[in-house]
Design an enzyme around this catalytic site. Structure first.
Site, short mmCIF file in Angstrom:
data_model
loop_
_atom_site.label_atom_id
_atom_site.label_comp_id
_atom_site.label_asym_id
_atom_site.label_seq_id
_atom_site.Cartn_x
_atom_site.Cartn_y
_atom_site.Cartn_z
N ARG A 1 0.83 -1.19 0.00
CA ARG A 1 0.00 0.00 0.00
C ARG A 1 0.86 1.24 0.00
O ARG A 1 1.75 1.39 0.84
CB ARG A 1 -0.93 0.01 1.22
CG ARG A 1 -1.92 1.16 1.23
CD ARG A 1 -2.87 1.07 2.41
NE ARG A 1 -2.20 1.31 3.68
CZ ARG A 1 -2.85 1.50 4.83
NH1 ARG A 1 -4.17 1.43 4.85
NH2 ARG A 1 -2.19 1.71 5.94
N THR B 1 -1.08 7.61 -0.99
CA THR B 1 -2.34 7.51 -1.73
C THR B 1 -3.26 6.44 -1.18
O THR B 1 -4.46 6.42 -1.50
CB THR B 1 -2.07 7.20 -3.21
OG1 THR B 1 -1.49 5.90 -3.32
CG2 THR B 1 -1.13 8.23 -3.81
N ASP C 1 0.45 -3.00 13.20
CA ASP C 1 0.87 -3.47 11.87
C ASP C 1 1.15 -4.97 11.95
O ASP C 1 2.09 -5.41 12.61
CB ASP C 1 2.12 -2.72 11.44
CG ASP C 1 2.52 -3.04 10.00
OD1 ASP C 1 2.87 -4.22 9.73
OD2 ASP C 1 2.48 -2.14 9.15
N ASP D 1 4.71 -6.15 10.88
CA ASP D 1 5.75 -5.83 11.84
C ASP D 1 5.66 -6.72 13.08
O ASP D 1 6.67 -7.14 13.64
CB ASP D 1 5.62 -4.36 12.27
CG ASP D 1 6.08 -3.41 11.17
OD1 ASP D 1 6.65 -3.87 10.17
OD2 ASP D 1 5.81 -2.19 11.30
#
Length: 212
Positions: free
Chosen positions: A103, A107, A203, A206
């Site tokens: 991603r 944007t 995340d 992560d």
């Protein structure tokens, strides 16, 4: 599009531990693996089978076997890899393809950087593994990619989903003829200004593999 939120005490128990910021990476990986197997059980209720007859030690018995072509499991790199073992434990005869998508944080759009999939997916049932259904852009792009190669239907398995992501997928594929299902452990409250699920679990990549 169908959305299934798996309501089960073991699913809720494991998800709670995944959310906990104190859960270390090795434990997080183990819990994610176990949770995916539980979600996969529900996600494969419509897997294609064929009728067969086998001989027991006493008499013939009617049963079923997975139909061909066998299902295709597609983890979205990198975080989806943390879900692969849990899925293939339930579907050991499935084939595995890989789709690398990331991603763009400015944007929030998905970009494809790697693919390892059959060119022809005609008649194939595909199971996409992506821990977080946030904005929906990455998953929508993955589903569109698979349909572009002829996939029969697509089921996405996600640890968590946001309402915005569900709405995005529903709008993107409204009126489509091929079935889409999302199976998740929970539908969370919302996305924050950075496109992360709240309360979420952070995340997923992560927490699975460390910050790189």
């Amino acid at each position: 599009m169908q959305t299934l939120i798996v309501d089960h005490p073991l699913v809720a128990h494991k998800l709670t531990a995944l959310r906990d910021a104190r859960t270390d990476s090795p434990t997080f990986r183990r819990l994610a693996d176990e949770l995916v197997t539980l979600l996969a059980y529900e996600a494969t209720r419509d897997v294609q089978v064929t009728d067969v007859t086998v001989d027991t030690p006493l008499a013939p018995a009617q049963g079923v076997r997975l139909a061909r072509p066998v299902p295709l499991v597609v983890p979205i790199l990198r975080a989806g890899l943390g879900m692969l073992d849990g899925m293939t434990r339930l579907l050991p005869t499935a084939e595995v393809g890989f789709l690398g998508m990331i991603r763009d944080e400015s944007t929030l759009k998905a970009q494809t950087y790697a693919t390892r999939l059959p060119e022809d997916l005609s008649g194939r049932q595909c199971y996409v593994l992506d821990p977080m259904l946030a904005t929906g852009g990455t998953l929508a792009a993955a589903i569109e990619f698979l349909f572009g190669r002829g996939a029969r239907d697509v089921t996405a398995i996600c640890l968590l989903a946001a309402p915005e992501g569900i709405a995005y997928l529903d709008e993107a594929f409204r009126g489509g003829e091929r079935p889409i299902r999302v199976v998740t452990a929970a539908l969370d409250e919302r996305l924050n200004e950075n496109g992360y699920i709240v309360p979420g679990l952070g995340d997923a990549g992560d927490r699975l593999y460390g910050v790189v």
